[in-house]
Write a protein that holds these residues in place. Sequence first.
Motif, short mmCIF file in Angstrom:
data_model
loop_
_atom_site.label_atom_id
_atom_site.label_comp_id
_atom_site.label_asym_id
_atom_site.label_seq_id
_atom_site.Cartn_x
_atom_site.Cartn_y
_atom_site.Cartn_z
N ILE A 102 0.53 -6.81 4.79
CA ILE A 102 0.84 -5.50 5.38
C ILE A 102 0.85 -5.59 6.90
O ILE A 102 1.74 -5.04 7.56
CB ILE A 102 -0.19 -4.45 4.90
N ASP A 103 -0.14 -6.28 7.48
CA ASP A 103 -0.19 -6.44 8.94
C ASP A 103 1.10 -7.04 9.47
O ASP A 103 1.70 -6.54 10.44
CB ASP A 103 -1.37 -7.33 9.33
N LEU A 121 -1.07 5.90 8.71
CA LEU A 121 -2.00 5.05 7.98
C LEU A 121 -2.74 5.91 6.96
O LEU A 121 -3.56 6.76 7.32
CB LEU A 121 -2.99 4.39 8.95
N LEU A 122 -2.47 5.70 5.69
CA LEU A 122 -3.14 6.42 4.61
C LEU A 122 -4.28 5.53 4.15
O LEU A 122 -4.08 4.59 3.38
CB LEU A 122 -2.15 6.71 3.49
N LYS A 194 12.14 7.84 13.39
CA LYS A 194 11.71 6.79 12.48
C LYS A 194 10.19 6.75 12.37
O LYS A 194 9.46 7.07 13.31
CB LYS A 194 12.21 5.42 12.97
N SER A 195 9.73 6.33 11.20
CA SER A 195 8.30 6.16 10.97
C SER A 195 8.09 5.06 9.94
O SER A 195 9.02 4.69 9.22
CB SER A 195 7.66 7.47 10.50
N ILE A 196 6.89 4.55 9.87
CA ILE A 196 6.52 3.59 8.85
C ILE A 196 5.16 4.02 8.32
O ILE A 196 4.29 4.46 9.07
CB ILE A 196 6.50 2.14 9.39
N TRP A 197 4.98 3.91 7.00
CA TRP A 197 3.81 4.44 6.33
C TRP A 197 3.06 3.32 5.61
O TRP A 197 3.68 2.51 4.91
CB TRP A 197 4.22 5.51 5.32
N ILE A 198 1.74 3.31 5.76
CA ILE A 198 0.89 2.30 5.13
C ILE A 198 -0.06 3.00 4.16
O ILE A 198 -0.76 3.94 4.53
CB ILE A 198 0.07 1.52 6.17
N LEU A 228 4.63 0.96 2.55
CA LEU A 228 4.12 -0.26 1.95
C LEU A 228 2.62 -0.21 1.81
O LEU A 228 1.94 0.52 2.53
CB LEU A 228 4.53 -1.50 2.76
N GLY A 229 2.12 -0.97 0.85
CA GLY A 229 0.68 -0.97 0.66
C GLY A 229 0.29 -1.40 -0.74
O GLY A 229 0.99 -2.19 -1.38
#
Length: 321
Positions: A102-103, A121-122, A194-198, A228-229
Motif C-alpha cells: 500500500i505504501d 486514510l480509512l 483527484k483523490s486516493i483512498w486507503i 486500495l487496502g
Amino acid sequence: MECFAGLAPAYATRTATAVAILPPSFSCGTRKRKIGRLRAKLHEKDDPLFQSAVKAAALRFQETNRAEPLFVDPYSACFLPSNIKMDVGNYPHHYCLATKFIDEKLLRTMNSSSELKQVVLLTDGMDTRPYRLSWPTSTIMFDVSPETVFRRAYKMLEGSGAKISRSCLLLHVPLESADIEKSLRNKGFNGNRKSIWIFQGLPVVNLASFEEMLLVVRSLAIKGCLLLGELPYWFAETEIGIKASRERWTENLFARNDFRVQVIGYSSVARSLSKQPPLGEYKNTLFVAEHLRLSDDQMETWRREFQRVEEAGDEEGFEEL
C-alpha cells in the motif's frame, strides 16, 4: 521503551507540522493528572478498538526491528508497552506485506500526477503514514478513524516528536460522525479533484457497514480514483450459501458498487520483494479498486454545464426567429 524518532529514515526527516487537531489543555494538578492517566489505561484495556490498533502497531514495530525490514515505522513503539515480546521470524506477516504494498502503490500513484493532492486514510486511528512517508508538496490527508483511538495516538505521537511535512496538512474525521461524507466536505474535501483512498484497519462490523463506506467513496471520488487496502474476507461468511472463490466474491462485491477491482496475492507481493511467502491463514484480502462513475460533484458540474448549453441554444434560436 522510547520511540524510535532518531531512527526515522531520511525521507521522514522534514520539519514542522500542520495538524488540524487541537489537543486538550490540562490545567489540573499532578494528582488529577495521575488519576486521569490511570483511568485512561483502564479504559484502553477495555477498548477493543484501541487494542486492535495496538496489535497492528506491534506488527509494524516487529517488522521495523527485522534485519532487513520491509519498511521502517519509527513511531510504532510509541503505542506499545515497554515489555512487549518480540517475535521476529523468517517469514513476513501478511499485514506487513500489505502495508509495504500500500505504501509503495500510494506514493507511486501520487508522484505520477501533480493534480493528486487528496488522500483519505480509512484507519484504526494509529496509522503513522502521515508522519513516516515522504508526501508530495501540498498533500491534504483526511484520517477517518475512531475518535478516542486517534486522539490518544495523537498525544503519543506528539510526545515522540513526530511531525507532518511543513507543506502538508492532516485532518481528522471521527468514524462516529453522523454523516462522514458531509464531515469530509466540511473539512475541505473537493469532489471535483483527484483523490486516493486507503482502507486498512478501519473497524467495520459487517458487510453492510463496509458497503456504506464504499458509498461515501462513490459519492466523493471522481471517476478513475483508486481505493486500495485490505478487505476483511470474513464478510463473505455473512452471505449464506456463498460458493464463489474469494477473488470472484470480491470482484462481484466491488462491481455492484461501481468499482473494477484487482485482488493482489500476498505471496505475489512477497516474491516481488524477494521475501519468503507468509505462513498460515489470513482473513483479509489485499485489493486495488478503480472507481468507475462520476462523483456527485462531477455530476452536478456536468448538469450545470448541460443546462447552460441548453439555455444558450434557446437564446440563439430566439434571436433567429
